[in-house]
Write a protein that holds these residues in place. Sequence first.
Motif, PDB file in Angstrom:
ATOM      1  N   PRO A 291      34.595  18.241  42.095  1.00  0.00           N
ATOM      2  CA  PRO A 291      35.014  16.932  41.580  1.00  0.00           C
ATOM      3  C   PRO A 291      33.867  16.139  40.969  1.00  0.00           C
ATOM      4  CG  PRO A 291      34.973  16.938  43.984  1.00  0.00           C
ATOM      5  CD  PRO A 291      34.765  18.346  43.548  1.00  0.00           C
ATOM      6  N   ASP A 292      32.629  16.526  41.269  1.00  0.00           N
ATOM      7  CA  ASP A 292      31.488  15.840  40.659  1.00  0.00           C
ATOM      8  C   ASP A 292      31.334  16.215  39.196  1.00  0.00           C
ATOM      9  OD1 ASP A 292      30.902  14.605  43.051  1.00  0.00           O
ATOM     10  OD2 ASP A 292      29.509  16.178  43.695  1.00  0.00           O
ATOM     11  N   SER A 294      34.120  17.225  37.205  1.00  0.00           N
ATOM     12  CA  SER A 294      35.314  16.837  36.459  1.00  0.00           C
ATOM     13  C   SER A 294      36.353  16.307  37.437  1.00  0.00           C
ATOM     14  CB  SER A 294      35.875  18.041  35.697  1.00  0.00           C
ATOM     15  OG  SER A 294      37.122  17.733  35.107  1.00  0.00           O
ATOM     16  N   THR A 295      37.199  15.427  36.962  1.00  0.00           N
ATOM     17  CA  THR A 295      38.259  14.890  37.825  1.00  0.00           C
ATOM     18  C   THR A 295      39.592  15.591  37.614  1.00  0.00           C
ATOM     19  OG1 THR A 295      38.823  13.187  36.197  1.00  0.00           O
ATOM     20  CG2 THR A 295      37.186  12.620  37.893  1.00  0.00           C
ATOM     21  N   ASN A 336      45.212  16.576  38.523  1.00  0.00           N
ATOM     22  CA  ASN A 336      44.199  15.860  39.295  1.00  0.00           C
ATOM     23  C   ASN A 336      43.460  16.821  40.215  1.00  0.00           C
ATOM     24  OD1 ASN A 336      44.824  13.194  38.311  1.00  0.00           O
ATOM     25  ND2 ASN A 336      46.704  13.324  39.538  1.00  0.00           N
ATOM     26  N   ARG A 337      42.167  16.826  40.093  1.00  0.00           N
ATOM     27  CA  ARG A 337      41.355  17.754  40.874  1.00  0.00           C
ATOM     28  C   ARG A 337      41.416  17.404  42.359  1.00  0.00           C
ATOM     29  NH1 ARG A 337      36.025  20.182  38.360  1.00  0.00           N
ATOM     30  NH2 ARG A 337      37.736  21.195  37.276  1.00  0.00           N
TER      31      ARG A 337
END
Length: 413
Positions: A291-292, A294-295, A336-337
């Motif tokens: 998540p760091d 990409s979201t 959504n990740r």
Amino acid sequence: MARTWLSVTVELLGGRGEELWPWPGRIFAVGPSHTFMDLANAINDAFARWDRSHLSMFTLVDGRVITDKETGAELAGSIGGPVITAIDIATAKVARTLDPGSEFQFMFDLGDAWTHRCVIGEAKVDPLEELGIRPDSPLAYWGWGRIPDQYGRRWATDDGESRVPAKPREPHPMLLHAWPEQVSVPRLALSEMREAIAAADAARFLAALTGRDIDDTLQQVGAGIPMALEHRRQEAEPVALSVINRLTRRGCAGDHVLAEDLLASLRRVPLPCRVVPVDLDMLSTILEGDPDLSTGGYLDLHTGQVYDEAATDPMIVGQDTAIGVEDEPDRWLRLNRTGSGNGWQDMAAFADRQHEEALRERLERAIEGKGAFFRFREIVHDENLSEHWYAFSTDRQMGRAREYLADNGIHVG
């Protein structure tokens, strides 16, 4: 079919000098063309006689004897007892010799004298109703009681004097549904299976599955089942049913969704939902990536193509390449990740799958505390389990991706 077959009840009274009680029994369907030899063989089959080197003999209520010609001649020429009329066991038909309600005796092995009481039922039967088939020889369709061994042996080397061997402490693996051991079954060659799916080669796909352990790769196997059903339905149907049952039993994320989809393919019915040709492997990468970095991303509901959110930024991919999700909002599904939180659960499940206790405990210790992923992968690499871990974790990720889509009203086509 009309009810033209005899129903013959046979009860074993005793043998080897021992009277049995309760009498074990079997009820046989006996056809019009069946001989007494056919009936004798059926009785000996049903009562577990493995040594057939002994004589079989029927005695009727009027004293007539039905046995082989040689024995019959010896009995007829006997100098003691009543005069005996012998009938050939190989040619005499049961239905022509006896009427409903008749009682007669069958004896196997004149030395041990396994004695049976036989009674023909008053009502005739239809073998299709009782057995579901029309057998070539008499066949039991009902039974009860414990069948003694022909020679009274309780185990293979029983000599009648030795003590009974000690019972093993643990049940046999077959009783625990743990045989054969999973480690003895070769794992599925994923590359071979995927190439077969890509080439739409149903025969190659089915051959890749045969004799292989597929339980950790059911999501990946399921991707090829519709193709196999389309091109080789007869061979693929039992495989499809097996995969459906395995998915239902396993019950991981996405398994029930895939099972329902495969069942629809098996029944030749369309899925009652939106179907999109999504690459689940790619989708799971978007959903469970870092998540760091990409979201999330977007799914093109028209093509099934999966895009990282960076694909929407002209500054990153260029003005001509960037996708405009705002221009056609109904065409895109936002992804959504979720991050890698499920990864630890995958490692724990993989550790639990290991049959070797020492390895299982090492893996379980490795995933405790910080650095769990590094320690786990190090052991997996050292134990030459990397390929197995990749297949296992990929399958679970694909299942979660499939369930994510199903929650949004989309099934994979």
